[in-house]
Design a protein around this motif. Structure first.
Motif, mmCIF file in Angstrom:
data_model
loop_
_atom_site.group_PDB
_atom_site.id
_atom_site.type_symbol
_atom_site.label_atom_id
_atom_site.label_comp_id
_atom_site.label_asym_id
_atom_site.label_seq_id
_atom_site.Cartn_x
_atom_site.Cartn_y
_atom_site.Cartn_z
ATOM 1 N N GLU A 10 0.865 -1.187 0.000
ATOM 2 C CA GLU A 10 0.000 0.000 0.000
ATOM 3 C C GLU A 10 0.903 1.239 0.000
ATOM 4 N N SER A 11 0.677 2.134 -0.940
ATOM 5 C CA SER A 11 1.566 3.285 -1.098
ATOM 6 C C SER A 11 1.398 4.333 -0.004
ATOM 7 N N GLN A 12 0.213 4.410 0.596
ATOM 8 C CA GLN A 12 -0.040 5.416 1.628
ATOM 9 C C GLN A 12 0.280 4.853 3.018
ATOM 10 N N THR A 13 1.165 5.532 3.707
ATOM 11 C CA THR A 13 1.666 5.032 4.981
ATOM 12 C C THR A 13 0.558 4.758 5.993
ATOM 13 N N LEU A 14 -0.389 5.683 6.099
ATOM 14 C CA LEU A 14 -1.463 5.519 7.082
ATOM 15 C C LEU A 14 -2.266 4.254 6.808
ATOM 16 N N PHE A 15 -2.695 4.068 5.557
ATOM 17 C CA PHE A 15 -3.472 2.874 5.217
ATOM 18 C C PHE A 15 -2.632 1.611 5.377
ATOM 19 N N ARG A 16 -1.368 1.692 4.989
ATOM 20 C CA ARG A 16 -0.506 0.517 5.104
ATOM 21 C C ARG A 16 -0.375 0.075 6.556
ATOM 22 N N ASP A 17 -0.181 1.050 7.452
ATOM 23 C CA ASP A 17 -0.058 0.719 8.874
ATOM 24 C C ASP A 17 -1.380 0.189 9.435
ATOM 25 N N MET A 18 -2.484 0.791 9.023
ATOM 26 C CA MET A 18 -3.790 0.343 9.502
ATOM 27 C C MET A 18 -4.075 -1.087 9.061
ATOM 28 N N ILE A 19 -3.851 -1.359 7.779
ATOM 29 C CA ILE A 19 -4.108 -2.699 7.252
ATOM 30 C C ILE A 19 -3.219 -3.726 7.938
ATOM 31 N N GLN A 30 0.194 -13.641 9.931
ATOM 32 C CA GLN A 30 1.393 -12.937 10.381
ATOM 33 C C GLN A 30 1.961 -12.150 9.211
ATOM 34 N N VAL A 31 2.103 -10.839 9.363
ATOM 35 C CA VAL A 31 2.642 -9.999 8.303
ATOM 36 C C VAL A 31 4.160 -10.125 8.266
ATOM 37 N N ILE A 32 4.701 -10.477 7.103
ATOM 38 C CA ILE A 32 6.158 -10.643 6.974
ATOM 39 C C ILE A 32 6.777 -9.571 6.077
ATOM 40 N N GLY A 33 5.909 -8.696 5.507
ATOM 41 C CA GLY A 33 6.447 -7.637 4.671
ATOM 42 C C GLY A 33 5.432 -6.533 4.467
ATOM 43 N N THR A 34 5.888 -5.271 4.568
ATOM 44 C CA THR A 34 5.033 -4.119 4.272
ATOM 45 C C THR A 34 5.749 -3.287 3.212
ATOM 46 N N LEU A 35 5.113 -3.169 2.041
ATOM 47 C CA LEU A 35 5.773 -2.568 0.881
ATOM 48 C C LEU A 35 4.911 -1.455 0.290
ATOM 49 N N THR A 36 5.491 -0.700 -0.655
ATOM 50 C CA THR A 36 4.796 0.497 -1.151
ATOM 51 C C THR A 36 4.323 0.413 -2.598
ATOM 52 N N ASN A 37 4.744 -0.615 -3.328
ATOM 53 C CA ASN A 37 4.252 -0.765 -4.704
ATOM 54 C C ASN A 37 4.435 -2.205 -5.177
ATOM 55 N N GLY A 38 3.843 -2.505 -6.343
ATOM 56 C CA GLY A 38 3.859 -3.866 -6.849
ATOM 57 C C GLY A 38 5.241 -4.386 -7.190
ATOM 58 N N GLN A 39 6.104 -3.519 -7.693
ATOM 59 C CA GLN A 39 7.459 -3.957 -8.040
ATOM 60 C C GLN A 39 8.219 -4.404 -6.807
ATOM 61 N N GLU A 40 8.000 -3.702 -5.690
ATOM 62 C CA GLU A 40 8.647 -4.113 -4.443
ATOM 63 C C GLU A 40 8.178 -5.498 -4.008
ATOM 64 N N VAL A 41 6.914 -5.816 -4.278
ATOM 65 C CA VAL A 41 6.384 -7.139 -3.943
ATOM 66 C C VAL A 41 7.098 -8.212 -4.758
ATOM 67 N N ILE A 42 7.199 -7.988 -6.065
ATOM 68 C CA ILE A 42 7.885 -8.947 -6.939
ATOM 69 C C ILE A 42 9.333 -9.135 -6.490
ATOM 70 N N LEU A 54 -0.614 -15.078 1.538
ATOM 71 C CA LEU A 54 -1.592 -14.076 1.116
ATOM 72 C C LEU A 54 -0.889 -12.749 0.878
ATOM 73 N N ILE A 55 -1.273 -12.076 -0.225
ATOM 74 C CA ILE A 55 -0.730 -10.746 -0.511
ATOM 75 C C ILE A 55 -1.888 -9.782 -0.702
ATOM 76 N N LEU A 56 -1.874 -8.697 0.071
ATOM 77 C CA LEU A 56 -2.883 -7.651 -0.043
ATOM 78 C C LEU A 56 -2.297 -6.514 -0.871
ATOM 79 N N LEU A 57 -2.949 -6.203 -1.996
ATOM 80 C CA LEU A 57 -2.415 -5.220 -2.932
ATOM 81 C C LEU A 57 -3.391 -4.065 -3.140
ATOM 82 N N ASP A 58 -2.920 -2.850 -2.883
ATOM 83 C CA ASP A 58 -3.715 -1.696 -3.277
ATOM 84 C C ASP A 58 -3.702 -1.626 -4.803
ATOM 85 N N ILE A 59 -4.862 -1.378 -5.399
ATOM 86 C CA ILE A 59 -4.919 -1.302 -6.861
ATOM 87 C C ILE A 59 -4.121 -0.122 -7.390
ATOM 88 N N HIS A 60 -4.247 1.033 -6.736
ATOM 89 C CA HIS A 60 -3.650 2.271 -7.254
ATOM 90 C C HIS A 60 -2.336 2.569 -6.532
#
Length: 225
Positions: A10-19, A30-42, A54-60
C-alpha cells in the motif's frame, strides 16, 4: 498454531499501517512484509525467496499498480492468494478484477469486522467481493449467457422453424452471420469456399423472400430485440 504469512502493499503510509495492524490482530495471520508498490512485492519474493500465503495489494500504486502485480504473481505463483484493495468501486476497477485472477476484492471503506470476515472467507477458499461488484458480474454473466443462447444453432433453428426448406448448412451460415462473421470467416469455419458461402446466401435470401444481407441481419436483430 501455525500462522499464514501475509505481505501488505500500500503506497499510503497511514493505510498501510492500519491494514497491517488489522491483519496482525488476527490470530490466523502474520505480516512478513510491508511494501509500497507492486514492483517491491515482486522483488521481495525473488530476493527473500519466500512464498507468502496471502498478498494484499492496493490497486492504485506507483511504479507497478496492484492489477499488474496481481497478474504477474498469479502467473509465477498461482497458489499465492491475492486480494486487491481499492477506495473505488467504479466500473473500470470492477471490470479488471477477474482478469487478473484475484482471490478477492476489498473496499477501503469496509468496516474492521467486514475486513476480517473477508480475509477469513478467502482463507477458506471463497472468492469475496463487495455486493456492487458481485451484482455487476451477475448482470454481465446474464448478458453473456443471453448472447451465447441467441447465437446458438438451436436458437436459430427455433426462430426459423416455419421455414422448413432451410437446410442445416444454411441455418449454420445464418447462425454465423448473427455472430457478425464475414463470408471469409464463415467459409474458413465450415471448410468451404467463399464463393460457396455466397451461393448459400443467395438461396437463403430467396427462401426468406428478401434481397440482401442487410435485410437478413435486420431479421436476426428483430429476433432478439
Amino acid at each position: 498454531m501455525t500462522k499464514h504469512t501475509v505481505v501488505v502493499a500500500e503506497s499510503q503510509t497511514l493505510f498501510r499501517d492500519m491494514i497491517t495492524n488489522f491483519v496482525e490482530d488476527m490470530e490466523e495471520f502474520q505480516v512478513i512484509g510491508t511494501l509500497t508498490n507492486g514492483q517491491e512485492v515482486i522483488n521481495f519474493i525473488k530476493e527473500k525467496e519466500v512464498r507468502p500465503y496471502l498478498i494484499l495489494l492496493d490497486i492504485h500504486m506507483p511504479v507497478m499498480n496492484g492489477l499488474e502485480c496481481a497478474k504477474q504473481l498469479k502467473e509465477m505463483h498461482p497458489n499465492i492468494k491475492v486480494v486487491l484493495l481499492s477506495a473505488f468501486d467504479d466500473e473500470e476497477s470492477i471490470e479488471t478484477v477477474l482478469s487478473v485472477s484475484a482471490d478477492g476484492y476489498i473496499l477501503k471503506s469496509s468496516g474492521l469486522a467486514e475486513f476480517k470476515d473477508t480475509l477469513r472467507f478467502i482463507n477458506d477458499g471463497k472468492f469475496v467481493a463487495p455486493q456492487k461488484l458481485v451484482q455487476h458480474f451477475s448482470q454481465r454473466l446474464a448478458y453473456l449467457l443471453k448472447i451465447e443462447r441467441e447465437s446458438s444453432l438451436h436458437f436459430i433453428k427455433e426462430q426459423f422453424n416455419q421455414h422448413k426448406d432451410l437446410n442445416n448448412r444454411e441455418l449454420q451460415i445464418i447462425q454465423l452471420m448473427k455472430k457478425g462473421w464475414t463470408n471469409r470467416m464463415i467459409a474458413d469455419q465450415l471448410g468451404i469456399s467463399e464463393g460457396t458461402v455466397k451461393n448459400y446466401l443467395s438461396l437463403i435470401y430467396k427462401k426468406l423472400k428478401i434481397k440482401s444481407r442487410v435485410e437478413l441481419l435486420q431479421i436476426l436483430s428483430d429476433m432478439t430485440g
